[in-house]
Enzyme design. Structure first.
Site, PDB file in Angstrom:
ATOM      1  N   ASP A  12       0.459  -1.443  -0.124  1.00 29.58           N
ATOM      2  CA  ASP A  12       0.211   0.203  -0.561  1.00 29.58           C
ATOM      3  C   ASP A  12       1.313   1.393  -0.111  1.00 29.58           C
ATOM      4  O   ASP A  12       0.725   2.454   0.734  1.00 29.58           O
ATOM      5  CB  ASP A  12      -0.927  -0.146   1.075  1.00 29.58           C
ATOM      6  CG  ASP A  12      -1.760  -1.278   1.996  1.00 29.58           C
ATOM      7  OD1 ASP A  12      -2.202  -1.520   0.639  1.00 29.58           O
ATOM      8  OD2 ASP A  12      -1.641  -1.615   1.980  1.00 29.58           O
ATOM      9  N   HIS A  40      -4.887  -1.060  -5.986  1.00 27.54           N
ATOM     10  CA  HIS A  40      -4.787   0.071  -5.687  1.00 27.54           C
ATOM     11  C   HIS A  40      -5.157   1.161  -6.343  1.00 27.54           C
ATOM     12  O   HIS A  40      -6.119   0.722  -7.252  1.00 27.54           O
ATOM     13  CB  HIS A  40      -2.805   0.923  -6.189  1.00 27.54           C
ATOM     14  CG  HIS A  40      -2.703  -0.120  -7.383  1.00 27.54           C
ATOM     15  ND1 HIS A  40      -1.872  -1.313  -7.531  1.00 27.54           N
ATOM     16  CD2 HIS A  40      -2.031   1.167  -8.364  1.00 27.54           C
ATOM     17  CE1 HIS A  40      -1.808  -1.009  -9.740  1.00 27.54           C
ATOM     18  NE2 HIS A  40      -2.429   0.029  -9.421  1.00 27.54           N
ATOM     19  N   LEU A 334       3.393  11.987   1.963  1.00 26.36           N
ATOM     20  CA  LEU A 334       4.283  13.258   2.518  1.00 26.36           C
ATOM     21  C   LEU A 334       3.058  14.177   2.851  1.00 26.36           C
ATOM     22  O   LEU A 334       3.745  14.580   4.094  1.00 26.36           O
ATOM     23  CB  LEU A 334       5.624  14.224   1.107  1.00 26.36           C
ATOM     24  CG  LEU A 334       6.620  14.686   2.635  1.00 26.36           C
ATOM     25  CD1 LEU A 334       7.061  14.521   3.766  1.00 26.36           C
ATOM     26  CD2 LEU A 334       7.450  15.512   1.947  1.00 26.36           C
TER      27      LEU A 334
END
Length: 429
Positions: A12, A40, A334
Protein backbone atom coordinates in the site's frame (compact mmCIF):
# COMPACT_ATOMS: atom_id res chain seq x y z
CA UNK A 1 16.54 -3.15 -20.27
CA UNK A 2 13.97 -3.36 -17.49
CA UNK A 3 13.29 -0.84 -14.76
CA UNK A 4 11.50 -2.19 -11.69
CA UNK A 5 9.07 -0.66 -9.18
CA UNK A 6 8.94 -2.46 -5.83
CA UNK A 7 7.17 -1.89 -2.52
CA UNK A 8 9.64 -1.39 0.30
CA UNK A 9 7.42 -1.82 3.37
CA UNK A 10 4.24 -3.88 3.98
CA UNK A 11 2.40 -2.84 0.82
CA UNK A 12 0.00 0.00 0.00
CA UNK A 13 2.93 2.36 -0.57
CA UNK A 14 1.50 3.83 -3.77
CA UNK A 15 3.42 1.83 -6.37
CA UNK A 16 0.67 2.16 -8.96
CA UNK A 17 0.96 5.93 -9.14
CA UNK A 18 4.68 5.80 -9.90
CA UNK A 19 4.08 3.07 -12.46
CA UNK A 20 1.39 5.24 -14.02
CA UNK A 21 3.77 8.21 -14.27
CA UNK A 22 6.60 6.09 -15.68
CA UNK A 23 4.34 4.25 -18.13
CA UNK A 24 4.00 7.41 -20.19
CA UNK A 25 7.47 6.63 -21.52
CA UNK A 26 7.57 2.82 -21.66
CA UNK A 27 6.64 0.28 -24.29
CA UNK A 28 5.87 -2.65 -21.98
CA UNK A 29 4.52 -2.91 -18.42
CA UNK A 30 4.72 -6.34 -16.75
CA UNK A 31 3.40 -7.87 -13.53
CA UNK A 32 5.75 -10.54 -12.20
CA UNK A 33 4.03 -12.10 -9.15
CA UNK A 34 1.05 -12.01 -6.79
CA UNK A 35 -2.61 -12.06 -7.70
CA UNK A 36 -5.70 -9.98 -7.03
CA UNK A 37 -4.92 -9.90 -3.30
CA UNK A 38 -3.60 -6.36 -3.51
CA UNK A 39 -4.98 -3.23 -5.07
CA UNK A 40 -4.35 0.38 -5.86
CA UNK A 41 -6.13 3.31 -7.43
CA UNK A 42 -4.80 5.42 -10.29
CA UNK A 43 -6.31 8.85 -10.81
CA UNK A 44 -6.21 10.24 -14.36
CA UNK A 45 -7.95 13.60 -14.63
CA UNK A 46 -11.27 13.14 -12.84
CA UNK A 47 -11.38 9.37 -13.35
CA UNK A 48 -10.32 6.78 -10.78
CA UNK A 49 -9.23 3.35 -11.98
CA UNK A 50 -8.99 0.47 -9.51
CA UNK A 51 -6.35 -2.16 -10.25
CA UNK A 52 -5.91 -5.50 -8.51
CA UNK A 53 -4.42 -8.03 -10.90
CA UNK A 54 -3.94 -6.16 -14.16
CA UNK A 55 -0.82 -4.09 -14.93
CA UNK A 56 -1.20 -0.36 -14.37
CA UNK A 57 0.28 0.34 -17.79
CA UNK A 58 -3.14 -0.28 -19.30
CA UNK A 59 -3.93 3.40 -18.71
CA UNK A 60 -1.32 4.28 -21.36
CA UNK A 61 -2.84 3.63 -24.82
CA UNK A 62 0.61 2.96 -26.32
CA UNK A 63 1.81 0.48 -23.68
CA UNK A 64 1.66 -3.31 -24.01
CA UNK A 65 0.94 -5.14 -20.75
CA UNK A 66 1.96 -8.60 -19.56
CA UNK A 67 0.67 -10.72 -16.69
CA UNK A 68 3.75 -12.85 -16.06
CA UNK A 69 4.35 -16.49 -15.17
CA UNK A 70 4.76 -15.76 -11.47
CA UNK A 71 1.27 -14.29 -11.18
CA UNK A 72 -1.68 -16.44 -10.08
CA UNK A 73 -4.85 -15.62 -11.99
CA UNK A 74 -8.49 -15.82 -10.93
CA UNK A 75 -9.97 -15.61 -14.42
CA UNK A 76 -13.45 -14.32 -13.42
CA UNK A 77 -11.83 -11.48 -11.46
CA UNK A 78 -9.51 -10.68 -14.36
CA UNK A 79 -12.42 -10.20 -16.76
CA UNK A 80 -14.44 -8.32 -14.15
CA UNK A 81 -11.52 -5.93 -13.71
CA UNK A 82 -11.29 -5.48 -17.48
CA UNK A 83 -15.02 -4.77 -17.69
CA UNK A 84 -14.82 -2.19 -14.89
CA UNK A 85 -12.05 -0.38 -16.75
CA UNK A 86 -14.11 -0.44 -19.94
CA UNK A 87 -17.12 1.04 -18.12
CA UNK A 88 -14.89 4.03 -17.38
CA UNK A 89 -13.87 4.36 -21.01
CA UNK A 90 -10.57 2.48 -20.87
CA UNK A 91 -10.65 -0.06 -23.72
CA UNK A 92 -7.46 -2.05 -23.49
CA UNK A 93 -8.06 -5.74 -24.27
CA UNK A 94 -5.86 -5.65 -27.36
CA UNK A 95 -2.91 -4.53 -25.19
CA UNK A 96 -3.23 -7.24 -22.52
CA UNK A 97 -1.13 -10.41 -22.71
CA UNK A 98 -1.07 -13.32 -20.27
CA UNK A 99 1.69 -15.86 -19.70
CA UNK A 100 0.80 -19.41 -20.67
CA UNK A 101 2.80 -20.57 -17.62
CA UNK A 102 0.82 -18.59 -15.02
CA UNK A 103 -1.18 -20.67 -12.53
CA UNK A 104 -4.95 -20.42 -12.18
CA UNK A 105 -6.87 -19.54 -9.01
CA UNK A 106 -10.22 -21.32 -8.75
CA UNK A 107 -13.17 -20.62 -6.50
CA UNK A 108 -12.30 -23.71 -4.46
CA UNK A 109 -8.89 -22.14 -3.72
CA UNK A 110 -10.72 -19.12 -2.31
CA UNK A 111 -13.06 -21.32 -0.31
CA UNK A 112 -10.07 -23.26 1.04
CA UNK A 113 -8.34 -19.99 1.94
CA UNK A 114 -11.26 -18.91 4.10
CA UNK A 115 -11.61 -22.31 5.77
CA UNK A 116 -7.90 -22.37 6.60
CA UNK A 117 -8.08 -18.85 8.00
CA UNK A 118 -11.09 -19.83 10.13
CA UNK A 119 -9.12 -22.78 11.53
CA UNK A 120 -6.20 -20.52 12.42
CA UNK A 121 -8.55 -17.97 13.99
CA UNK A 122 -9.85 -20.63 16.38
CA UNK A 123 -6.28 -20.99 17.66
CA UNK A 124 -5.72 -17.22 17.60
CA UNK A 125 -3.07 -17.66 14.88
CA UNK A 126 -4.88 -15.93 12.02
CA UNK A 127 -2.65 -14.62 9.23
CA UNK A 128 -5.17 -12.04 8.06
CA UNK A 129 -5.32 -13.16 4.42
CA UNK A 130 -7.55 -11.46 1.87
CA UNK A 131 -9.37 -14.75 1.21
CA UNK A 132 -8.60 -14.49 -2.51
CA UNK A 133 -7.14 -17.99 -2.75
CA UNK A 134 -3.59 -16.82 -3.38
CA UNK A 135 -1.89 -18.98 -0.74
CA UNK A 136 -3.70 -22.22 -1.67
CA UNK A 137 -2.88 -21.63 -5.35
CA UNK A 138 0.82 -21.12 -4.70
CA UNK A 139 0.63 -24.21 -2.49
CA UNK A 140 -0.70 -26.37 -5.34
CA UNK A 141 1.93 -24.83 -7.60
CA UNK A 142 4.71 -25.82 -5.19
CA UNK A 143 3.29 -29.34 -4.81
CA UNK A 144 3.28 -29.69 -8.63
CA UNK A 145 -0.45 -30.31 -8.76
CA UNK A 146 -1.54 -26.87 -9.98
CA UNK A 147 -3.29 -25.92 -13.20
CA UNK A 148 -1.66 -23.44 -15.55
CA UNK A 149 -3.13 -21.19 -18.23
CA UNK A 150 -1.89 -23.42 -21.04
CA UNK A 151 -3.82 -26.36 -19.56
CA UNK A 152 -6.99 -24.35 -20.08
CA UNK A 153 -6.41 -22.89 -23.54
CA UNK A 154 -4.43 -25.64 -25.29
CA UNK A 155 -5.66 -26.61 -28.77
CA UNK A 156 -4.51 -30.23 -28.35
CA UNK A 157 -7.45 -32.69 -28.72
CA UNK A 158 -7.04 -34.21 -25.26
CA UNK A 159 -6.36 -30.93 -23.44
CA UNK A 160 -9.88 -30.23 -22.12
CA UNK A 161 -10.17 -33.73 -20.68
CA UNK A 162 -6.78 -33.34 -19.04
CA UNK A 163 -7.87 -29.99 -17.61
CA UNK A 164 -11.00 -31.56 -16.09
CA UNK A 165 -8.98 -34.47 -14.67
CA UNK A 166 -6.52 -32.10 -13.00
CA UNK A 167 -9.38 -29.96 -11.73
CA UNK A 168 -11.32 -32.88 -10.19
CA UNK A 169 -8.14 -34.19 -8.58
CA UNK A 170 -7.59 -30.85 -6.85
CA UNK A 171 -11.21 -30.53 -5.72
CA UNK A 172 -11.27 -34.11 -4.40
CA UNK A 173 -8.20 -33.42 -2.27
CA UNK A 174 -10.04 -30.43 -0.74
CA UNK A 175 -13.09 -32.56 0.00
CA UNK A 176 -10.86 -35.08 1.78
CA UNK A 177 -9.28 -32.32 3.84
CA UNK A 178 -12.35 -30.21 4.68
CA UNK A 179 -15.34 -32.42 3.96
CA UNK A 180 -18.14 -31.41 1.62
CA UNK A 181 -17.91 -27.63 1.61
CA UNK A 182 -20.90 -27.03 -0.68
CA UNK A 183 -18.98 -26.55 -3.89
CA UNK A 184 -20.49 -26.95 -7.36
CA UNK A 185 -17.69 -28.37 -9.48
CA UNK A 186 -19.73 -28.80 -12.66
CA UNK A 187 -20.92 -25.19 -12.59
CA UNK A 188 -17.36 -23.92 -12.34
CA UNK A 189 -16.16 -26.22 -15.12
CA UNK A 190 -18.94 -24.94 -17.38
CA UNK A 191 -17.87 -21.39 -16.57
CA UNK A 192 -14.25 -22.15 -17.46
CA UNK A 193 -15.22 -23.75 -20.74
CA UNK A 194 -16.55 -20.31 -21.73
CA UNK A 195 -13.55 -18.47 -20.30
CA UNK A 196 -11.33 -20.78 -22.33
CA UNK A 197 -12.37 -19.06 -25.55
CA UNK A 198 -12.23 -15.56 -24.06
CA UNK A 199 -8.73 -16.10 -22.72
CA UNK A 200 -7.10 -17.62 -25.79
CA UNK A 201 -6.49 -14.36 -27.62
CA UNK A 202 -4.51 -12.95 -24.71
CA UNK A 203 -2.19 -15.91 -24.02
CA UNK A 204 1.47 -15.72 -25.05
CA UNK A 205 4.78 -17.43 -24.38
CA UNK A 206 5.99 -14.82 -21.91
CA UNK A 207 9.66 -15.80 -22.27
CA UNK A 208 9.55 -15.03 -25.97
CA UNK A 209 7.45 -11.91 -25.29
CA UNK A 210 9.90 -10.45 -22.75
CA UNK A 211 13.13 -11.39 -24.52
CA UNK A 212 11.87 -10.11 -27.87
CA UNK A 213 11.11 -6.79 -26.20
CA UNK A 214 14.57 -6.73 -24.59
CA UNK A 215 16.27 -7.59 -27.91
CA UNK A 216 14.41 -4.73 -29.60
CA UNK A 217 15.59 -2.31 -26.88
CA UNK A 218 12.02 -1.66 -25.80
CA UNK A 219 11.55 0.32 -22.61
CA UNK A 220 10.17 -2.16 -20.08
CA UNK A 221 8.74 -1.43 -16.65
CA UNK A 222 8.14 -4.23 -14.15
CA UNK A 223 5.43 -3.65 -11.56
CA UNK A 224 5.93 -5.55 -8.33
CA UNK A 225 2.92 -6.41 -6.18
CA UNK A 226 2.74 -6.40 -2.37
CA UNK A 227 6.11 -5.44 -0.83
CA UNK A 228 9.39 -6.75 0.54
CA UNK A 229 8.18 -7.17 4.13
CA UNK A 230 5.47 -9.52 2.83
CA UNK A 231 7.99 -11.67 0.92
CA UNK A 232 7.64 -15.41 1.52
CA UNK A 233 11.35 -15.67 2.45
CA UNK A 234 12.35 -12.25 3.75
CA UNK A 235 9.10 -10.89 5.19
CA UNK A 236 7.69 -11.26 8.71
CA UNK A 237 6.98 -14.97 8.22
CA UNK A 238 4.36 -16.43 8.57
CA UNK A 239 2.52 -13.08 8.31
CA UNK A 240 3.44 -12.75 4.67
CA UNK A 241 2.05 -13.39 1.22
CA UNK A 242 2.92 -16.55 -0.73
CA UNK A 243 5.18 -15.19 -3.46
CA UNK A 244 8.63 -13.65 -3.85
CA UNK A 245 7.82 -9.94 -3.62
CA UNK A 246 11.40 -8.66 -3.86
CA UNK A 247 13.85 -8.30 -6.72
CA UNK A 248 14.26 -12.08 -6.98
CA UNK A 249 10.59 -12.46 -7.88
CA UNK A 250 11.12 -10.22 -10.90
CA UNK A 251 13.57 -12.67 -12.46
CA UNK A 252 11.69 -15.85 -11.53
CA UNK A 253 8.28 -14.40 -12.35
CA UNK A 254 9.20 -13.13 -15.80
CA UNK A 255 12.03 -15.43 -16.86
CA UNK A 256 14.59 -12.67 -17.27
CA UNK A 257 18.22 -12.64 -16.03
CA UNK A 258 19.53 -10.15 -13.44
CA UNK A 259 21.62 -8.44 -16.13
CA UNK A 260 18.38 -7.38 -17.85
CA UNK A 261 17.51 -5.16 -14.86
CA UNK A 262 18.61 -1.54 -14.96
CA UNK A 263 16.98 0.69 -12.31
CA UNK A 264 15.19 -0.51 -9.16
CA UNK A 265 12.80 2.04 -7.70
CA UNK A 266 11.74 1.56 -4.09
CA UNK A 267 8.37 3.05 -3.17
CA UNK A 268 8.24 4.27 0.44
CA UNK A 269 5.21 5.67 2.24
CA UNK A 270 6.28 8.68 4.35
CA UNK A 271 5.02 6.78 7.40
CA UNK A 272 4.28 3.07 7.84
CA UNK A 273 1.08 1.05 7.41
CA UNK A 274 0.17 -2.59 7.55
CA UNK A 275 -3.01 -4.57 6.81
CA UNK A 276 -3.87 -7.70 8.76
CA UNK A 277 -1.95 -9.49 11.47
CA UNK A 278 1.78 -9.54 12.12
CA UNK A 279 4.50 -7.54 13.86
CA UNK A 280 4.70 -3.78 13.41
CA UNK A 281 7.39 -2.24 15.68
CA UNK A 282 6.58 1.44 15.01
CA UNK A 283 2.78 1.05 15.14
CA UNK A 284 1.05 3.90 16.98
CA UNK A 285 -2.05 2.82 18.89
CA UNK A 286 -2.72 6.39 19.90
CA UNK A 287 -3.84 9.74 18.54
CA UNK A 288 -0.90 9.93 16.12
CA UNK A 289 -1.86 6.58 14.60
CA UNK A 290 -5.51 7.60 14.32
CA UNK A 291 -4.55 10.89 12.67
CA UNK A 292 -2.40 9.09 10.10
CA UNK A 293 -5.25 6.69 9.40
CA UNK A 294 -7.87 9.43 9.03
CA UNK A 295 -5.86 11.93 6.98
CA UNK A 296 -4.24 9.21 4.91
CA UNK A 297 -7.60 7.48 4.25
CA UNK A 298 -5.91 4.23 5.16
CA UNK A 299 -8.39 1.63 3.98
CA UNK A 300 -7.47 -1.24 1.69
CA UNK A 301 -8.54 -1.05 -1.98
CA UNK A 302 -9.05 -4.83 -2.16
CA UNK A 303 -10.58 -5.60 1.25
CA UNK A 304 -11.74 -2.25 2.63
CA UNK A 305 -10.00 -3.13 5.89
CA UNK A 306 -8.50 -0.39 8.03
CA UNK A 307 -4.74 -0.21 7.79
CA UNK A 308 -2.69 -0.11 10.97
CA UNK A 309 -0.56 3.04 11.08
CA UNK A 310 2.72 4.12 12.62
CA UNK A 311 5.88 6.15 12.17
CA UNK A 312 8.42 5.57 9.43
CA UNK A 313 10.71 2.65 10.28
CA UNK A 314 14.21 3.02 8.86
CA UNK A 315 15.31 -0.35 10.23
CA UNK A 316 12.73 -1.95 7.96
CA UNK A 317 13.78 0.24 5.05
CA UNK A 318 17.49 -0.48 5.50
CA UNK A 319 16.74 -4.21 5.47
CA UNK A 320 14.54 -3.77 2.41
CA UNK A 321 17.24 -1.72 0.66
CA UNK A 322 19.92 -4.35 1.29
CA UNK A 323 17.79 -7.05 -0.34
CA UNK A 324 16.31 -5.12 -3.26
CA UNK A 325 19.19 -2.77 -4.05
CA UNK A 326 17.13 0.35 -4.75
CA UNK A 327 18.80 2.83 -7.08
CA UNK A 328 16.39 5.58 -6.04
CA UNK A 329 13.25 6.09 -3.96
CA UNK A 330 9.76 7.47 -4.37
CA UNK A 331 8.44 8.88 -1.07
CA UNK A 332 4.64 8.91 -1.16
CA UNK A 333 1.91 10.65 0.86
CA UNK A 334 4.27 13.19 2.39
CA UNK A 335 1.28 15.54 2.62
CA UNK A 336 -0.33 13.29 5.25
CA UNK A 337 2.30 14.59 7.68
CA UNK A 338 1.40 18.25 7.02
CA UNK A 339 -0.42 18.82 10.33
CA UNK A 340 2.12 17.26 12.69
CA UNK A 341 4.11 19.60 14.92
CA UNK A 342 6.71 16.88 15.45
CA UNK A 343 7.40 13.72 13.45
CA UNK A 344 9.16 10.65 14.73
CA UNK A 345 11.29 8.18 12.78
CA UNK A 346 12.31 4.74 14.04
CA UNK A 347 16.09 4.44 13.60
CA UNK A 348 17.19 1.36 15.56
CA UNK A 349 16.02 -1.62 17.61
CA UNK A 350 17.42 -2.83 20.89
CA UNK A 351 16.78 -6.25 22.37
CA UNK A 352 17.62 -6.89 26.02
CA UNK A 353 19.73 -3.76 26.00
CA UNK A 354 21.74 -4.65 22.89
CA UNK A 355 21.39 -2.86 19.58
CA UNK A 356 20.41 -5.15 16.70
CA UNK A 357 22.34 -4.96 13.43
CA UNK A 358 19.48 -6.15 11.23
CA UNK A 359 15.77 -6.82 11.15
CA UNK A 360 15.17 -9.96 13.28
CA UNK A 361 13.61 -13.09 11.78
CA UNK A 362 12.33 -14.36 15.15
CA UNK A 363 8.89 -12.85 15.77
CA UNK A 364 9.08 -13.50 19.52
CA UNK A 365 12.27 -11.47 19.57
CA UNK A 366 10.77 -8.81 17.32
CA UNK A 367 7.80 -8.40 19.66
CA UNK A 368 10.20 -7.51 22.48
CA UNK A 369 12.40 -4.95 20.74
CA UNK A 370 12.53 -1.36 21.90
CA UNK A 371 12.45 1.13 19.05
CA UNK A 372 14.75 4.15 19.25
CA UNK A 373 13.21 7.21 17.63
CA UNK A 374 14.54 10.53 16.45
CA UNK A 375 12.14 13.45 16.54
CA UNK A 376 12.15 15.96 13.71
CA UNK A 377 10.17 19.21 13.53
CA UNK A 378 7.09 19.18 11.32
CA UNK A 379 6.35 21.82 8.69
CA UNK A 380 2.70 22.45 9.61
CA UNK A 381 1.65 23.76 6.22
CA UNK A 382 -0.21 22.47 3.19
CA UNK A 383 2.16 21.08 0.55
CA UNK A 384 -0.48 19.66 -1.82
CA UNK A 385 -0.30 22.60 -4.24
CA UNK A 386 3.49 22.70 -4.46
CA UNK A 387 4.77 21.86 -7.95
CA UNK A 388 8.54 22.06 -7.46
CA UNK A 389 10.68 20.06 -5.04
CA UNK A 390 12.73 23.14 -4.13
CA UNK A 391 9.57 24.89 -2.94
CA UNK A 392 8.91 22.34 -0.20
CA UNK A 393 9.14 23.68 3.36
CA UNK A 394 12.65 23.42 4.81
CA UNK A 395 11.52 20.98 7.50
CA UNK A 396 9.97 18.72 4.86
CA UNK A 397 13.27 18.71 2.95
CA UNK A 398 15.13 17.95 6.18
CA UNK A 399 12.82 14.99 6.79
CA UNK A 400 13.55 13.65 3.30
CA UNK A 401 17.29 14.31 3.66
CA UNK A 402 17.36 12.30 6.88
CA UNK A 403 15.89 9.32 5.02
CA UNK A 404 18.39 9.67 2.16
CA UNK A 405 21.37 9.89 4.48
CA UNK A 406 20.30 6.92 6.60
CA UNK A 407 19.68 4.63 3.61
CA UNK A 408 22.35 6.09 1.32
CA UNK A 409 19.82 6.04 -1.52
CA UNK A 410 18.64 9.20 -3.32
CA UNK A 411 15.00 10.24 -3.35
CA UNK A 412 13.85 10.87 -6.93
CA UNK A 413 10.11 11.50 -6.51
CA UNK A 414 7.92 12.86 -3.72
CA UNK A 415 4.15 12.33 -3.66
CA UNK A 416 2.10 15.23 -2.30
CA UNK A 417 -1.45 14.09 -3.14
CA UNK A 418 -3.47 11.33 -4.83
CA UNK A 419 -3.46 12.49 -8.46
CA UNK A 420 -0.74 11.66 -10.97
CA UNK A 421 0.10 15.39 -11.11
CA UNK A 422 0.88 15.44 -7.38
CA UNK A 423 4.39 14.07 -7.85
CA UNK A 424 7.46 16.23 -7.38
CA UNK A 425 10.60 15.24 -9.25
CA UNK A 426 13.93 15.85 -7.55
CA UNK A 427 17.01 16.52 -9.66
CA UNK A 428 19.55 13.79 -8.89
CA UNK A 429 22.43 15.57 -10.64
Amino acid sequence: MCDVVLGSQWGDEGKGKLVDVLCDEVDVCARCQGGNNAGHTIVVGDTKYDFHMLPSGLVNPKCLNLVGSGVVIHVPSLFEELENLEKKGLHCRDRLFISSRAHLVFDFHQRTDKLKEAELSENKKSIGTTGKGIGPTYSTKASRSGIRVHHLVSEEPESWEEFKTRYHRLVDSRFKRYGNFEYDTEAELAKYEKYRELLKGHVVDSIDFMHSAIAQNKKILVEGANALMLDIDFGTYPYVTSSATGIGGVCTGLGIPPKAINKVYGVVKAYTTRVGEGPFPTEQLNEAGKTLQDIGAEFGVTTGRKRRCGWLDLVVLKYSTLINGYTSLNITKLDVLDTFKEIQIGVSYTYKGEKLNSFPEDLHKLAKVDVEYVTLPGWEEDITKIKNYNDLPENAKKYLKYIEDYLNVPIQWVGTGPSRDSMLVKDLN
